[in-house]
Motif scaffolding. Structure first.
Motif, PDB file in Angstrom:
ATOM      1  N   PHE A   4       6.830   8.935  -4.115  1.00 21.58           N
ATOM      2  CA  PHE A   4       5.566   8.876  -4.861  1.00 21.58           C
ATOM      3  C   PHE A   4       4.563   7.943  -4.196  1.00 21.58           C
ATOM      4  CE2 PHE A   4       8.296   9.925  -8.661  1.00 21.58           C
ATOM      5  CZ  PHE A   4       7.766  11.187  -8.831  1.00 21.58           C
ATOM      6  N   MET A   5       5.078   6.902  -3.574  1.00 20.57           N
ATOM      7  CA  MET A   5       4.211   5.864  -3.046  1.00 20.57           C
ATOM      8  C   MET A   5       4.583   5.638  -1.587  1.00 20.57           C
ATOM      9  SD  MET A   5       3.441   2.228  -4.858  1.00 20.57           S
ATOM     10  CE  MET A   5       5.005   1.407  -4.612  1.00 20.57           C
ATOM     11  N   PRO A   6       4.116   6.552  -0.700  1.00 21.64           N
ATOM     12  CA  PRO A   6       4.519   6.488   0.709  1.00 21.64           C
ATOM     13  C   PRO A   6       4.236   5.106   1.307  1.00 21.64           C
ATOM     14  CG  PRO A   6       3.215   8.457   0.283  1.00 21.64           C
ATOM     15  CD  PRO A   6       3.162   7.633  -0.960  1.00 21.64           C
ATOM     16  N   MET A   7       5.103   4.715   2.230  1.00 26.07           N
ATOM     17  CA  MET A   7       5.010   3.361   2.776  1.00 26.07           C
ATOM     18  C   MET A   7       3.714   3.093   3.523  1.00 26.07           C
ATOM     19  SD  MET A   7       8.880   2.681   3.976  1.00 26.07           S
ATOM     20  CE  MET A   7       8.623   1.030   4.604  1.00 26.07           C
ATOM     21  N   LYS A   8       3.057   4.178   3.961  1.00 26.23           N
ATOM     22  CA  LYS A   8       1.817   3.928   4.700  1.00 26.23           C
ATOM     23  C   LYS A   8       0.773   3.219   3.839  1.00 26.23           C
ATOM     24  CE  LYS A   8       0.109   8.567   3.825  1.00 26.23           C
ATOM     25  NZ  LYS A   8       0.031   9.927   4.340  1.00 26.23           N
ATOM     26  N   TYR A   9       0.928   3.264   2.536  1.00 26.61           N
ATOM     27  CA  TYR A   9      -0.046   2.585   1.676  1.00 26.61           C
ATOM     28  C   TYR A   9       0.365   1.151   1.318  1.00 26.61           C
ATOM     29  CZ  TYR A   9      -1.805   7.329   0.996  1.00 26.61           C
ATOM     30  OH  TYR A   9      -2.309   8.588   1.201  1.00 26.61           O
ATOM     31  N   TRP A  10       1.560   0.748   1.714  1.00 25.85           N
ATOM     32  CA  TRP A  10       2.079  -0.537   1.247  1.00 25.85           C
ATOM     33  C   TRP A  10       1.318  -1.737   1.787  1.00 25.85           C
ATOM     34  CZ3 TRP A  10       8.147  -0.642   0.715  1.00 25.85           C
ATOM     35  CH2 TRP A  10       8.524   0.402  -0.152  1.00 25.85           C
ATOM     36  N   LYS A  11       0.732  -1.546   2.984  1.00 24.33           N
ATOM     37  CA  LYS A  11       0.082  -2.657   3.668  1.00 24.33           C
ATOM     38  C   LYS A  11      -0.867  -3.442   2.763  1.00 24.33           C
ATOM     39  CE  LYS A  11      -2.586  -3.398   7.882  1.00 24.33           C
ATOM     40  NZ  LYS A  11      -3.185  -2.649   9.001  1.00 24.33           N
ATOM     41  N   TYR A  12      -1.596  -2.747   1.908  1.00 26.86           N
ATOM     42  CA  TYR A  12      -2.580  -3.440   1.083  1.00 26.86           C
ATOM     43  C   TYR A  12      -2.136  -3.592  -0.367  1.00 26.86           C
ATOM     44  CZ  TYR A  12      -5.497  -2.723   5.138  1.00 26.86           C
ATOM     45  OH  TYR A  12      -5.984  -2.732   6.411  1.00 26.86           O
ATOM     46  N   LEU A  13      -0.854  -3.338  -0.636  1.00 24.67           N
ATOM     47  CA  LEU A  13      -0.385  -3.444  -2.016  1.00 24.67           C
ATOM     48  C   LEU A  13       0.155  -4.842  -2.291  1.00 24.67           C
ATOM     49  CD1 LEU A  13       1.477  -0.080  -2.684  1.00 24.67           C
ATOM     50  CD2 LEU A  13      -0.750  -0.824  -3.532  1.00 24.67           C
ATOM     51  N   VAL A  14      -0.456  -5.518  -3.233  1.00 25.41           N
ATOM     52  CA  VAL A  14      -0.040  -6.871  -3.596  1.00 25.41           C
ATOM     53  C   VAL A  14       1.457  -6.906  -3.919  1.00 25.41           C
ATOM     54  CG1 VAL A  14      -0.345  -8.676  -5.314  1.00 25.41           C
ATOM     55  CG2 VAL A  14      -2.323  -7.394  -4.484  1.00 25.41           C
ATOM     56  N   GLU A  15       1.906  -5.889  -4.673  1.00 20.07           N
ATOM     57  CA  GLU A  15       3.290  -5.914  -5.143  1.00 20.07           C
ATOM     58  C   GLU A  15       4.296  -5.681  -4.028  1.00 20.07           C
ATOM     59  OE1 GLU A  15       0.855  -3.878  -6.026  1.00 20.07           O
ATOM     60  OE2 GLU A  15       1.537  -1.868  -6.608  1.00 20.07           O
ATOM     61  N   LYS A  16       3.830  -5.195  -2.876  1.00 23.00           N
ATOM     62  CA  LYS A  16       4.742  -4.926  -1.777  1.00 23.00           C
ATOM     63  C   LYS A  16       4.548  -5.914  -0.630  1.00 23.00           C
ATOM     64  CE  LYS A  16       7.395  -1.781  -3.139  1.00 23.00           C
ATOM     65  NZ  LYS A  16       8.819  -2.181  -3.244  1.00 23.00           N
ATOM     66  N   GLU A  17       3.829  -6.993  -0.900  1.00 24.14           N
ATOM     67  CA  GLU A  17       3.573  -7.988   0.146  1.00 24.14           C
ATOM     68  C   GLU A  17       4.855  -8.623   0.642  1.00 24.14           C
ATOM     69  OE1 GLU A  17       0.741 -10.741  -1.397  1.00 24.14           O
ATOM     70  OE2 GLU A  17      -0.911  -9.566  -0.563  1.00 24.14           O
TER      71      GLU A  17
END
Ligand code: SF4
Lengths: 243, 416
Positions: free
Chosen positions: A230-243
């Motif tokens: 649902f939430m591909p890793m390519k978007y994680w860079k700017y996700l606070v929760e995935k910092e």
């Protein structure tokens, strides 16, 4: 098949399409491509006419809003070589009306629809995944690196949602910025990017969000695969929760 | 205790609530208002268990007077207790919303002093959000069973959705596992909401400016696997709720063992596959025109864990198949395995221009690996196996690539 060329800009493409729709006997048999670097490009070059392009877009959007949306999303895709498909699609729509958009088994309609959906899906996803940070001066900044050039639909979405705060949305890779000051939305390009000073409360709020994110998951149901689908890793860079 | 610590405790104890969607309500504020609600719903993140996060889901308090057997927060559990202040929670919602972390708030609570006392604080949170912060995002409030109608009325004017959790699919189980919750304390508010929602809809059809009452309707949740009810009983109950109580959604939550208690079954893992099948069957009730009696019966009270319920129904009813996609009506198209609401609609539109072929079906988005055994295109079958359901079943199972199905199935076998 008659072939035409244009300069590669969006205005150029729409002015060429307008020219072809008006002057060619059978636009369905015409091809359109951007002018290559080679001297031996085949096809007649059609010059860019901004006024003509915007008139076409305005008329087409007024008459066929849904189809115009699909066309614009295809343009946002920045995909190479889809000019001919867009030309044929707009031709079909102006000939048969907006209902033709439901003829999904037709190759042109299908291709336009599928591409538009892909772009729309990313835009929709980022409506949720975009993260704003509060800066020292009280404005908010969101950074992103989307696959498609979707700053426009996103910005107009956030002018409605976050209308009472000043914000910037920045497409880092394309160097594009949009800015909302509470009244007006402006677009610009970004020459250099200094990481701005964050507001003092920002760190605390982020910690709260991360805490929430970590505790809301049920350990017994842990499922990385599902999360990533649902939430591909390519978007994680700017996700606070995935910092 | 600081906000961060409260958040840890109060989101940790809210995580077993299944509903999280923010759909079904659109709100647009004007000048000077914060936020809007989108009718389609927007997911903002996905937690490590793969569930979508669209709302800040917290309890107002986990300091409970009651002692429900299945609940982490029951009074006899020695867990840390916390309660928000109204302003503190309001501040948190606004800060999160401005950063685009959330679509809004999902607020539930343990029963503090009394149902009314608790409900009143929750209503204060929403009132403050709407009135002082001019917040137009989504708010889902859980009703505390047994609270008074005047609080329900206020809650409905401020929230987008209200819900009363049924928790257990029968009164007998409720009496055993949640003895302080009475059936009436759940059903009465539910009936009250059902009629208030219906009334406000009728009002608004007459006059657009009439007040909206819980515009995204009401929902409920049931815990699956903590008590012995069959899938058939569960689905029949859901069907009744949709029809009689005007419910928008029933959520199913696989029971996660958190307490040792001899009234509860011993499970190695939560029955996730069963939950998944129930959601699929529920979907058939709400969107595909099926009734509970078509999906299951007294003789066959459990859903097939290996096969999705629509395919299972189709295999039991060869007399309806094959269906010709170029002449069947919409309702019948919906009953073909592999076809959803969208693809059925698309078929109806596309065939006005030209007959649909197997190629075309693929383009439209039909899942051919499932549909192929049940259809013809203008008389031509795609697969000639209509008279051999056993073989179709095998092929369907092969094609079904539920990634986690195998380990789950095995784990589940020793559960029941
Ligand atoms: S009322 Fe029951 S289910 Fe609700 S918090 Fe208290 S113990 Fe838990």
């Amino acid at each position: 098949m008659n072939a035409f060329r244009y300069d590669g800009s969006t205005e150029g493409m729409f002015s060429a399409i307008d020219h072809i729709l008006r002057n060619e006997f059978d636009p369905a048999a015409v091809s359109l491509a951007r002018q290559g670097l080679s001297l031996f490009d085949e096809g007649v070059f059609l010059p860019t006419d901004t006024a003509r392009a915007s008139t076409l877009l305005r008329r087409f959007s007024a008459a066929f809003p849904e189809n115009a949306r699909e066309v614009m999303y295809c343009v946002f895709s920045e995909k190479e070589g889809l000019e001919t498909a867009l030309l044929h699609y707009m031709h079909m729509v102006s000939l048969h009306g907006s209902g033709i958009g439901a003829y999904l088994t037709h190759p042109v309609v299908h291709d336009v629809h599928v591409l538009a959906r892909k772009v729309a899906r990313e835009a929709h996803r980022l409506k949720g995944l975009l993260r704003f940070s509060m800066l020292a001066d009280g404005s908010y900044l969101a950074r992103m690196e989307p696959d498609f050039n979707i700053i426009q639909p996103l910005s107009s979405f956030f002018t409605r949602r976050l209308r009472t705060q000043d914000w910037f949305i920045c497409d880092v890779r394309r160097g594009l910025v949009s800015r909302w000051d509470g009244k007006r939305l402006e677009y610009g390009t970004l020459e250099s990017f200094r990481t701005p000073e964050l507001a003092e409360e920002e760190r605390d709020v982020r910690r709260c969000w991360k805490t929430f994110f970590d505790t809301i998951a049920i350990p017994e149901r842990k499922n990385d695969r599902l999360q990533k689908s649902f939430m591909p890793m390519k978007y994680w860079k700017y996700l606070v929760e995935k910092e | 205790m600081d906000t961060l610590e409260k958040l840890r405790i109060l989101s940790g104890s809210a995580r077993y609530d299944a509903s999280c969607s923010s759909s079904g309500s659109s709100r647009n504020g004007g000048e000077g208002t914060l936020g809007n609600a989108c009718s389609g719903g927007i997911c903002h993140s996905w937690s490590d268990d793969g569930r979508c996060i669209s709302l800040l889901k917290v309890l107002f308090s986990n300091d409970c007077r009651y002692d429900c057997a299945y609940c982490v927060n029951r009074s006899s559990n020695p867990v840390p207790r916390a309660s928000f202040d109204v302003d503190e929670l309001v501040g948190l919602v606004v800060k999160f919303y401005r950063r685009n972390y959330i679509e809004g708030l999902f607020l539930s609570s343990a029963v503090m002093k009394s149902p009314d006392d608790t409900m009143e604080r929750m209503v204060n949170v929403v009132r403050k959000l709407r009135r002082d912060e001019r917040f137009f995002g989504y708010v889902h409030l859980k009703v505390i069973p047994g609270c008074s109608p005047h609080l329900l009325r206020q809650a409905g004017l401020f929230a987008d959705r209200l819900s009363v959790n049924i928790e257990l699919p029968s009164e007998a189980s409720l009496n055993i596992l949640a003895p302080q919750k009475k059936r009436e304390a759940i059903l009465e508010p539910m009936a009250f909401l059902g009629s208030a929602i219906g009334e406000s809809r009728r009002e608004r059809r007459r006059d657009r400016r009439a007040e909206r009452f819980s515009p995204a309707g009401q929902s409920t949740q049931m815990i699956i696997g903590a008590s012995p009810e069959s899938d058939y009983q569960i689905l029949s109950l859901s069907q009744g709720l949709y029809r009689k109580m005007n419910l928008k959604r029933v959520y199913y939550s696989a029971y996660v063992p958190v307490n040792e208690d001899n009234r509860l079954p011993v499970l190695a893992t939560p029955p996730l596959l069963r939950e998944h099948r129930l959601y699929q069957a529920d979907w058939l009730l709400r969107n595909y025109g099926f009734s509970a009696d078509e999906i299951l019966s007294e003789e066959h009270p459990q859903l097939d864990e290996k096969l999705d319920p629509k395919a299972a129904w189709a295999l039991r009813h060869p007399e309806f198949f094959p269906v010709d996609v170029n002449c069947a009506d919409y309702a019948m198209l919906l009953r073909i395995p592999g076809l959803g609401v969208t693809s059925a609609r698309r078929i109806v539109s596309a065939r006005r221009f030209a007959p649909v072929t197997p190629e075309g079906l693929k383009k439209i988005g039909v899942v051919m690996k499932r549909a192929r055994y049940f259809i013809t295109c203008s008389g031509k079958p795609v697969e000639r196996l209509f008279d051999r359901p056993a073989m179709i079943r095998d092929r369907l199972l092969l094609a079904e690539n539920l990634p986690s199905a195998t380990p789950l199935k095995q784990r589940q076998l020793n559960l029941f």
